[in-house]
Each structure stands twice: as structure tokens, then as C-alpha cells.
Design an enzyme around this catalytic site. Structure first.
Site, PDB file in Angstrom:
ATOM      1  CB  CYS A 242      -1.050   0.128   1.007  1.00  0.00           C
ATOM      2  SG  CYS A 242      -0.117  -0.102   2.966  1.00  0.00           S
TER       3      CYS A 242
ATOM      4  CG  HIS B  18      -5.052  -1.030   1.359  1.00  0.00           C
ATOM      5  ND1 HIS B  18      -5.385   0.734   2.182  1.00  0.00           N
ATOM      6  CD2 HIS B  18      -4.473  -1.161   2.587  1.00  0.00           C
ATOM      7  CE1 HIS B  18      -4.667   0.284   2.674  1.00  0.00           C
ATOM      8  NE2 HIS B  18      -4.019  -0.357   3.126  1.00  0.00           N
TER       9      HIS B  18
ATOM     10  CG  ASP C  42      -8.055   2.147   0.221  1.00  0.00           C
ATOM     11  OD1 ASP C  42      -7.210   1.723   0.768  1.00  0.00           O
ATOM     12  OD2 ASP C  42      -8.555   2.360   1.471  1.00  0.00           O
TER      13      ASP C  42
END
Length: 474
Positions: free
Chosen positions: A307, A433, A431
Site C-alpha cells: 500500500c 488497498h 485508498d
């Protein structure tokens, strides 16, 4: 050339692209003669652009326009005094493209404020109405030593018109802009002339702050930005721009909204979001373009450990697409190798699945991009709610994406909505992820790019924020 795209009135960008053949025959190779021949060739092309042979054809539509024949138009129902917005009603819709239909019936699609209508520049090979016998070729043989130069000029002109402007008025402006662009091409060609070798001049469009709008600049193809600093300095002076932002580097050229990106990454997904409403609050956002980098892209399975790498790649894409750096976005391996090169990691780190954090992101940005960063330390997540002023100031002055790492997670902060009076705050989070395809609707609906409240952070975890700083360069 300047096009005002900042008017509140609904406007349309007319963009005309097309090749022009540039052919020169040099009987003598002394500099004055070469310059004279090149100048005359450009002058002849200017005359051609203003002649009856010049034609504009509407891309994905049946409309053909002769701008210098009293703006003669092929399509019934459109006259020179028709409004420019009517042209958009003749463009082929995406649904028709998918089924291979090319209807010549009017569409009901309305122009929006960012409508771009693409036309193609063409030149008639023969004049209309001429008798066939008059076009028979005549051959003559001449023996002499000479140099012949042939290339293609990639003409690319834009004008921004109001929705109420007529096609006649827009065509007159386009012909004028083509003439101006050819004169700029002549200047650049002569400036960078090396013997009988000609560097092809290429036009690029740059969107400048108000009140300038869209500006077209001609650069010599093949000459790197590092050798064009003097030209960029002159442009900064011409448009009264600060010397700490690379407005005129090639990477910062304007990307038209109807052109797809070839690398497959989504750009600026946050623009599809609605801003939160806070009492006496303001929104402070990332400035410019970035690419959304996340898990499982680039044929790399980094699910569960990459990440921070992806957040770093998003930040690197910002510096690349604003023209601050020439290099590409680094891969995981390149990031790891950079940390080994500076002595931060052992050689075995390259090719591993080890995490990195905000400090490593800072190191890599400096090593690979020449970008310095500030680090904001937050002892626990509950304190992030009090960092509105610092984050608002960062997005106002620097405007770069921020990487935040805490525990085993990393995210990218693209902005804040913050109320100075109440202290209320929301964070715009990208994000890394996410593991799916580049589906903007899904990404927005599922909150992979979205506004989050202070509860989004682990209230007891320790966080480091990496705040990249803009280089002060032209």
C-alpha cells in the site's frame, strides 16, 4: 495564442488537427539561401491555409466546411450563420460507434461547458470545376545538384468560442490561428536550423491560470525540456507567471477531456465526488493531475504489503504529470533499489515483500525525484482531527498528494474540508488497498476514493505523514 477558457459563459473548444506537407528544395546550401527558402515555404503554406482549397471536416460527423469559400458547408440545415453549438448535434454518438452506424440525422445532444469539437484539417488536391485536360501533367528534365527536404507539420489549432458564436466567426478565427501557428513554426524552425536539417516544430497547448486560459506554444521536436529553459523563461515573462512552477514543460501540456489516457490508469477520480458541507468550512484539494495507483496493478501481486508503494507511486505520478520530473513512475523494485542505494536497506530487500513507511517514502522521493518532503508526526490517530490548519496550508501552498502511514496501513490524502471556526474536518482519501479494475463508478460507490471523518483513523495508532514539497523550477 490565447484562448479564454475561464469565462462563466458556456463555451465550446473547437480543435482542428491535421498534417501539412512541408517540402523544400535548396539549390544552394549557404545559410541565407536556406533561411530564404524555408521562409518562402512557410509563406506558401499560409497562403494555402487562406485559400479555397482549405477544408475542415467534423470528426465523427458528416459536416464538411470550406472556411474560405464564404464558409461553405456541405450539410443541409447548417449555414455559416448557424451557431457553433449546432455542430455538436451532428457528431456520432458512442452508441452508434459501437454498432457501426453512421447516421446523418441530427442528434439531440447538448453542448456542455467543457465540450470539445474535433475537426480535421484537409487540403483539396485539385480545384473544383477545372476542365480535365487542364490537369494533365507536364514533364521537364533538369540536371542540377540540390538538397530536398520533406517533412510533415503536425498542425493543431484550438479556439474557444461561446455557444452563441456563429460558425462563420469561428472559422475566421481558426484560419487566423493556423496562420499564426505557421509563423511560430517558421520562427522555431529557423531558430533551431542546423545546415539543411530541419527539426519538426510541434504545437502544444497549456492551460494557464486566469485570465490567460489555454495557450499554444511551438517547440522543436526532439529537443529536451532541459535545453528549452530560455524559451520557457521568456514565456513566463510574457504571461507574467511565477518562476517556481513549470507551466510550459511538455509533461504539463493540457489533456483534452475527450482524449483517453494510453497508460490505463485513472486520473483524478476525486473529481467525481461531491464535497462535504461544513459550517463555515472550506475545501482544500490537491492541485493538478495524478494517477490512481493501487494493489494488483502492473501485473504485480502486492496485496497485503504494497500500500505504501502504491501511495508513493501516486505521488510520483503527480510530479511527473505536472512536469517537475522527466522520469517514469518507479516500480516496486526500483523503489526498493533506491532504498538500498542510499544505505537505508540491505541488498536482500530488493525483490522482497517488506513494507515501507512514510520515512522511506520521503527518502525515495528525494533519491529518485529530487523532491524534498516534510514529515508530520502524530502520536495517536485522535490527534489528526486537530491537524486541519496544517493540512489546509499544505494543499494551498504545495498542492501535492500526502502519504500517511500508521500501523500496517498506508493511504493517500488528497485534500481536507475544514472549518476554522468549529474545527470540524473531513479527509479526502485515496485508498491504495483497492484490488479491482479501473472502474471509476465502482471506486466512487464503494468509497475507495471518498471523504472520511476523523473516525476513519485508528484513534490509538501512531501516524507519520509525508508532505512532498514542490521544487522551485521553471
Amino acid at each position: 495564442m490565447v484562448v479564454d477558457t475561464n469565462s462563466s459563459e458556456s463555451s465550446i473548444i473547437l480543435r482542428v488537427k491535421g498534417p501539412l506537407e512541408f517540402k523544400c528544395l535548396f539549390d544552394k546550401t549557404d545559410v541565407p539561401n536556406i533561411q530564404k527558402v524555408i521562409s518562402k515555404t512557410f509563406e506558401a503554406l499560409c497562403c494555402a491555409i487562406k485559400s479555397d482549397s482549405c477544408v475542415f471536416t467534423l470528426c465523427d460527423g458528416p459536416v464538411i466546411i470550406w472556411p474560405n469559400k464564404d464558409v461553405h458547408i456541405s450539410q443541409d440545415g447548417i449555414t455559416p450563420d448557424s451557431l457553433c453549438e449546432e455542430l455538436s448535434q451532428w457528431t456520432q454518438t458512442s452508441e452508434q460507434e459501437n454498432v457501426g452506424k453512421k447516421s446523418t440525422k441530427k442528434k439531440t445532444r447538448k453542448c456542455s461547458s467543457d465540450t470539445v469539437l474535433n475537426l480535421r484539417l484537409m487540403m483539396e488536391a485539385t480545384g473544383p470545376g477545372a476542365p480535365h485536360s487542364a490537369q494533365l501533367p507536364v514533364f521537364a528534365r533538369t540536371v542540377q545538384t540540390s538538397h530536398f527536404v520533406s517533412t510533415i507539420l503536425p498542425m493543431d489549432c484550438v479556439v474557444c468560442v461561446s455557444s452563441g458564436e456563429t460558425i462563420r466567426g469561428a472559422c475566421l478565427r481558426l484560419v487566423e490561428e493556423f496562420s499564426h501557428q505557421l509563423n511560430e513554426m517558421k520562427r522555431v524552425t529557423l531558430l533551431h536550423l542546423k545546415g539543411t536539417s530541419i527539426l519538426v516544430p510541434e504545437p502544444l497547448h497549456f492551460l494557464l491560470p486566469q485570465p490567460h486560459g489555454l495557450v499554444t506554444v511551438v517547440y522543436p521536436a526532439g529537443v529536451p525540456d532541459s535545453q528549452l529553459q530560455t524559451a520557457r523563461q521568456a514565456l513566463h515573462q510574457k504571461y507574467d507567471l511565477p518562476d517556481d512552477t513549470p507551466y510550459f514543460r511538455r509533461a504539463n501540456a493540457y489533456h483534452f477531456p475527450n482524449e483517453p489516457y494510453k497508460d490505463g490508469y485513472l486520473r483524478n477520480p476525486h473529481l467525481s465526488l461531491t464535497h462535504p458541507t461544513l459550517d463555515n468550512g472550506k475545501v482544500y484539494l490537491v492541485q493538478g493531475l495524478y494517477s490512481y495507483h493501487h494493489y494488483m496493478q502492473d501485473r504485480m501481486d502486492d496485496n497485503g504489503w504494497g500500500c505504501a508503494y502504491r501511495s508513493l507511486q501516486t505521488i510520483c505520478s503527480w510530479f511527473q504529470q505536472q512536469g517537475y520530473v522527466d522520469r517514469s513512475v518507479p516500480s516496486h523494485k526500483e523503489i526498493q533499489q533506491a532504498l538500498v542505494n542510499v544505505g537505508d536497506k540491505q541488498a536482500s530487500f530488493v525483490g522482497s515483500r517488506q513494507w515501507i513507511g512514510s520515512i522511506e517514502v520521503q527518502v525515495v522521493l528525494n533519491e529518485l525525484m529530487g523532491v524534498t518532503s516534510k514529515i508530520m508526526f502524530v502520536s495517536q490517530g485522535s490527534e489528526l482531527a486537530s491537524k486541519g490548519r496544517e493540512l489546509a496550508n499544505h494543499f494551498t501552498t504545495e498542492g501535492t498528494p500526502v502519504m500517511i502511514g500508521g500501523g500496517v496501513l498506508a493511504h493517500t490524502i488528497l485534500g481536507v474540508a475544514w472549518s476554522e471556526t468549529t474545527g470540524e474536518i473531513r479527509y479526502l482519501i485515496l485508498d491504495p488497498h483497492y484490488t479491482g479494475a479501473e472502474d471509476l463508478q465502482l471506486i466512487i460507490e464503494k468509497g475507495w476514493c471518498g471523504w472520511k471523518g476523523p473516525e476513519f483513523w485508528d484513534q490509538t495508532a501512531y501516524y507519520n505523514l509525508c508532505l512532498p514539497q514542490r521544487p522551485k523550477v521553471i
